[in-house]
Scaffold this motif. Structure first.
Motif, PDB file in Angstrom:
ATOM      1  N   HIS A 119     -73.679 -66.079 -78.608  1.00  0.00           N
ATOM      2  CA  HIS A 119     -74.583 -64.923 -78.663  1.00  0.00           C
ATOM      3  C   HIS A 119     -75.261 -65.191 -77.117  1.00  0.00           C
ATOM      4  O   HIS A 119     -75.593 -64.336 -76.441  1.00  0.00           O
ATOM      5  CB  HIS A 119     -75.518 -64.774 -79.687  1.00  0.00           C
TER       6      HIS A 119
ATOM      7  N   LYS B 280     -72.483 -61.504 -77.021  1.00  0.00           N
ATOM      8  CA  LYS B 280     -71.794 -60.993 -78.178  1.00  0.00           C
ATOM      9  C   LYS B 280     -72.822 -61.010 -79.346  1.00  0.00           C
ATOM     10  O   LYS B 280     -73.501 -62.181 -79.484  1.00  0.00           O
ATOM     11  CB  LYS B 280     -70.641 -61.769 -78.554  1.00  0.00           C
ATOM     12  N   PRO B 281     -72.875 -59.712 -80.107  1.00  0.00           N
ATOM     13  CA  PRO B 281     -73.591 -59.817 -81.434  1.00  0.00           C
ATOM     14  C   PRO B 281     -73.224 -60.840 -82.330  1.00  0.00           C
ATOM     15  O   PRO B 281     -72.032 -61.389 -82.413  1.00  0.00           O
ATOM     16  CB  PRO B 281     -73.195 -58.365 -82.005  1.00  0.00           C
TER      17      PRO B 281
ATOM     18  N   SER C 166     -72.971 -61.113 -85.480  1.00  0.00           N
ATOM     19  CA  SER C 166     -72.128 -60.827 -86.504  1.00  0.00           C
ATOM     20  C   SER C 166     -70.605 -61.117 -85.948  1.00  0.00           C
ATOM     21  O   SER C 166     -69.639 -61.388 -86.624  1.00  0.00           O
ATOM     22  CB  SER C 166     -72.326 -59.454 -87.137  1.00  0.00           C
ATOM     23  N   ASP C 167     -70.238 -60.387 -84.656  1.00  0.00           N
ATOM     24  CA  ASP C 167     -69.089 -60.445 -84.098  1.00  0.00           C
ATOM     25  C   ASP C 167     -68.596 -62.190 -83.665  1.00  0.00           C
ATOM     26  O   ASP C 167     -67.472 -62.229 -83.791  1.00  0.00           O
ATOM     27  CB  ASP C 167     -69.051 -59.536 -82.765  1.00  0.00           C
TER      28      ASP C 167
ATOM     29  N   TRP D  72     -63.420 -49.246 -82.358  1.00  0.00           N
ATOM     30  CA  TRP D  72     -63.357 -50.609 -82.447  1.00  0.00           C
ATOM     31  C   TRP D  72     -62.812 -51.154 -81.345  1.00  0.00           C
ATOM     32  O   TRP D  72     -63.147 -52.057 -80.745  1.00  0.00           O
ATOM     33  CB  TRP D  72     -62.961 -51.331 -83.825  1.00  0.00           C
TER      34      TRP D  72
ATOM     35  N   SER E 146     -65.788 -52.783 -79.089  1.00  0.00           N
ATOM     36  CA  SER E 146     -66.424 -54.024 -79.574  1.00  0.00           C
ATOM     37  C   SER E 146     -66.092 -55.123 -78.384  1.00  0.00           C
ATOM     38  O   SER E 146     -65.302 -54.810 -77.517  1.00  0.00           O
ATOM     39  CB  SER E 146     -65.265 -54.318 -80.616  1.00  0.00           C
TER      40      SER E 146
ATOM     41  N   LEU F  38     -72.901 -45.449 -81.582  1.00  0.00           N
ATOM     42  CA  LEU F  38     -72.873 -46.760 -81.080  1.00  0.00           C
ATOM     43  C   LEU F  38     -73.687 -46.718 -79.807  1.00  0.00           C
ATOM     44  O   LEU F  38     -74.044 -45.919 -79.205  1.00  0.00           O
ATOM     45  CB  LEU F  38     -71.375 -47.367 -80.618  1.00  0.00           C
TER      46      LEU F  38
ATOM     47  N   THR G 275     -80.450 -55.117 -82.778  1.00  0.00           N
ATOM     48  CA  THR G 275     -79.521 -54.524 -83.897  1.00  0.00           C
ATOM     49  C   THR G 275     -78.344 -53.509 -83.257  1.00  0.00           C
ATOM     50  O   THR G 275     -77.411 -53.453 -83.826  1.00  0.00           O
ATOM     51  CB  THR G 275     -80.287 -53.705 -84.919  1.00  0.00           C
TER      52      THR G 275
ATOM     53  N   LYS H 144     -74.791 -52.777 -81.759  1.00  0.00           N
ATOM     54  CA  LYS H 144     -73.644 -53.142 -82.290  1.00  0.00           C
ATOM     55  C   LYS H 144     -72.561 -53.656 -81.022  1.00  0.00           C
ATOM     56  O   LYS H 144     -71.678 -54.099 -81.092  1.00  0.00           O
ATOM     57  CB  LYS H 144     -72.801 -52.454 -82.944  1.00  0.00           C
TER      58      LYS H 144
END
Length: 495
Positions: A79, A84-85, A87-88, A264, A268, A301, A307, A309
């Protein structure tokens, strides 16, 4: 972790693409240091190969455990370095662990010695085939998936019995060093997995260092330079290069699922995915309905920090390419249903959906590597297939169709196709991953991925002499006549 400040002429800084803050300073390995690293790896490779499949698998499984337990820290480094977030980043790590587990568990079955049946004229020979490690493999990794992608080479090369010298991207060196440190905890005896940090010159030195093979992941343009450097020493290469992947939507597709996959696949990781969806071809009968669904989902998005994404664009120079692709398309008559020319703010690009883009526009023919999608109406699936195959790239593809998916997929010129799901073939541990054309050659993952880091060794042992001695100057005319008759029986009746 190698994050101490060094002299400017021997180090480089890593800057967070989200905040602009320096998150680390790393050593630049020069040519002599690269060659010394490879030299130590040769002895380590001999030792590692000598452990055998069972012990290597045990060590690799232990490494997998270390990565799993430290995945929170590793995700934070990802990150910080490329944006990159979190969670990803954790999802990326999870996928990499699956492939690491498969390589360790299956290396013996895929690569170990096996008996091969001889033909009639050599029936007296016992034949054995095995796949042996090169000794040392050099891996040059990317920044966009700094764990999943390089481990597709690193873990498979290690499972095959090679030592590995890994040059991570200069944008994500901390990720590579963290992985090597965790490996050293379970393999402390020898420097089996080493990391060299630096810029392009360090990678070039690795190419010329005399390793047994180079596994490279990056852009097509850089891949060509890597190949040129490797050609100087006839070092074989594995090329995982760029893509311009298409998603095809048939008239009978589940449009909600297709739109979700397109969003996505295209947005993403801020669109910074070699297998990312960049082009969408939709059957005219469902084009308008699909567009409505797609825009509604993408509009939810946001690219940003916290927060959000979607993270930042990691490489500053990529912003210019993304801007050019959007502005060029709009200048040539395209429309932006979302985002557009004003979507770029610093290192962040908001989701952009373009329609009516000419097929020869840069946004269609060149890799954008940003959170953008071009959506085109097609009269039927023949046109969708023709347009998909027209490009120079051939990495991956996605098809959404309830009844025609397999027929469409079979006609696509790509290294892999997923039907009714985005990029599923890259997550299946037993399937190979790679492309053709400007997307490169060679494969990672699965049995092909293990064989990629070995050479085939064929061994024969004569069990008894044949009554007909063939490979000798004492061969008689009678023997020649018998062989001639055998050839006629074995092969002459085929038409």
């Amino acid at each position: 972790m190698g994050r101490t400040t060094l002299q400017l002429d021997t180090s480089f800084d890593v800057v967070s693409p989200a905040t602009g803050a320096v998150v680390g300073s790393y050593r630049i390995f020069d040519t002599a240091e690269v060659e010394a690293t490879v030299a130590t790896a040769r002895g380590a490779g001999d030792w590692w190969a000598g452990l055998g499949f069972t012990e290597r698998a045990r060590r690799l499984d232990a490494w997998r455990g270390e990565i799993t337990r430290g995945r929170g820290e590793l995700a934070r480094i990802i990150h910080e370095e490329m944006g990159k977030p979190l969670s990803d980043a954790k999802l990326e790590i999870a996928m990499a662990l699956e492939h690491l587990a498969w390589a360790a568990a299956n290396a013996r079955r895929v690569l170990g010695p096996r008996q091969v049946r001889p033909n009639l004229l050599s029936m007296n020979q016992e034949c054995t085939l095995e796949y042996r490690p090169f000794g040392v493999v050099g891996v040059i990794g990317p920044w966009n998936y700094p764990v999943f992608t390089p481990l597709g080479s690193v873990s498979f090369a290690l499972a095959a019995g090679n030592a590995v010298v890994f040059k991570p991207s200069e944008y994500t060196p901390g990720v590579g060093l963290w992985l090597a440190e965790r490996f050293a905890e379970v393999v402390p005896e020898q420097p089996v997995f080493q990391v060299i940090t630096g810029l392009g010159g360090t990678g070039a030195a690795l190419c010329r260092s005399g390793v047994g093979k180079i596994g490279f992941t990056g852009s097509t343009a850089t891949g060509k330079r890597v190949m040129a450097a490797c050609a100087e020493t006839l070092t074989p290469v594995l090329m995982e290069l760029g893509g311009k992947d298409a998603l095809i939507v048939d008239a009978d597709a589940d449009l909600a699922a297709a739109a979700d996959a397109a969003v996505w696949g295209g947005m993403s990781n801020a669109g910074q995915t070699c297998l990312g969806v960049e082009r969408v071809y939709v059957h005219t009968d469902v084009y308008d309905e699909f567009l409505t669904e797609l825009v509604a989902r993408a509009a939810e998005l946001r690219a940003g920090t916290g927060t959000a994404k979607i993270g930042p664009i990691t490489m500053p120079k990529q912003i210019g390419i993304i801007r050019h692709h959007i502005e060029d398309a709009l200048a040539r008559g395209a429309r932006a249903l979302l985002g557009g020319a004003g979507a770029i703010d610093g290192q962040f690009v908001q989701p952009t959906i373009l329609v009516d883009v000419p097929e020869d526009a840069a946004a269609i023919t060149e890799e954008t590597f940003g959170p953008t999608l071009t959506v085109s109406r097609v009269r039927d699936m023949d046109e969708a297939i023709e347009r998909t195959n027209a490009g120079a790239y051939g990495l991956g593809s996605t098809v959404f169709s309830r009844h025609n998916g397999k027929r469409i997929a079979d006609r696509l010129r790509t290294g892999g196709t997923s039907i009714n799901a985005y990029v599923a073939h890259a997550t299946i541990t037993s399937l190979p991953l790679g492309g053709i054309g400007d997307s490169g050659f060679g494969r990672v993952h699965g049995a092909d991925g293990l064989k990629e880091f070995t050479y085939a060794k064929a061994t024969t042992r004569q069990r008894f002499p044949l009554p007909l001695a063939l490979t000798t100057f004492t061969r008689s005319e009678t023997t020649d006549a018998i062989v001639d008759r055998l050839v006629t029986v074995l092969h002459g009746r085929n038409r």
